[in-house]
Design a protein around this motif. Structure first.
Motif: not given
Length: 140
Positions: A30-58
């Motif tokens: 835990f680097p000190l500078a990162r710990r001071l600036s890190f906010d572990p809670v992301v508001p739900e309205h700013k969260q995004i869902g990511i789906t990763v699919v293997f074996g598909i060519v887009a």
């Protein structure tokens, strides 16, 4: 340019006060500078869902108007039976959780459950019999 003279600055002393790179209070990961600036809670309205699919060519591009000329398709070179492919897929599932800057709230990855199932059944991961193990896992 016109030379105006020489500027002689004193060399920086070894005991120059600086913010410590790490703190032993929380461990070196835990680097000190990162710990001071890190906010572990992301508001739900700013969260995004990511789906990763293997074996598909887009498609390489999509038209502004009209249907897609080349839709998604299966990748003929994808071989999940290959142990290195299984390791790579597993790392995509497990690595984001270990990177604080990504602020991952939750992951759902069938491959983690598959790995746990294999190990519980005293089998190796990556699977050496992927197709049969996957079918057995699915019906368990």
């Amino acid at each position: 340019w016109k030379e105006m003279g020489t500027l002689n600055l004193p060399a920086a002393a070894a005991s120059t006060r600086r913010l410590a790179a790490t703190s032993t209070e929380f461990g070196p990961e835990f680097p000190l500078a990162r710990r001071l600036s890190f906010d572990p809670v992301v508001p739900e309205h700013k969260q995004i869902g990511i789906t990763v699919v293997f074996g598909i060519v887009a498609p390489t591009s999509t038209p502004l108007v009209g249907p897609i000329e080349t839709p998604w398709r299966f990748d003929p070179t994808f071989q999940p039976q290959d142990p290195w492919a299984q390791r790579a897929m597993f790392s995509i599932c497990s690595e984001p959780e270990s990177r604080d800057e990504l602020r991952v709230v939750q992951t759902k990855c069938w491959l983690k459950k598959f790995r746990t199932w294999l190990i519980a059944g005293e089998k190796l991961f990556p699977s050496r019999d992927f197709d049969n193990d996957l079918v057995s896992f699915y019906y368990s």
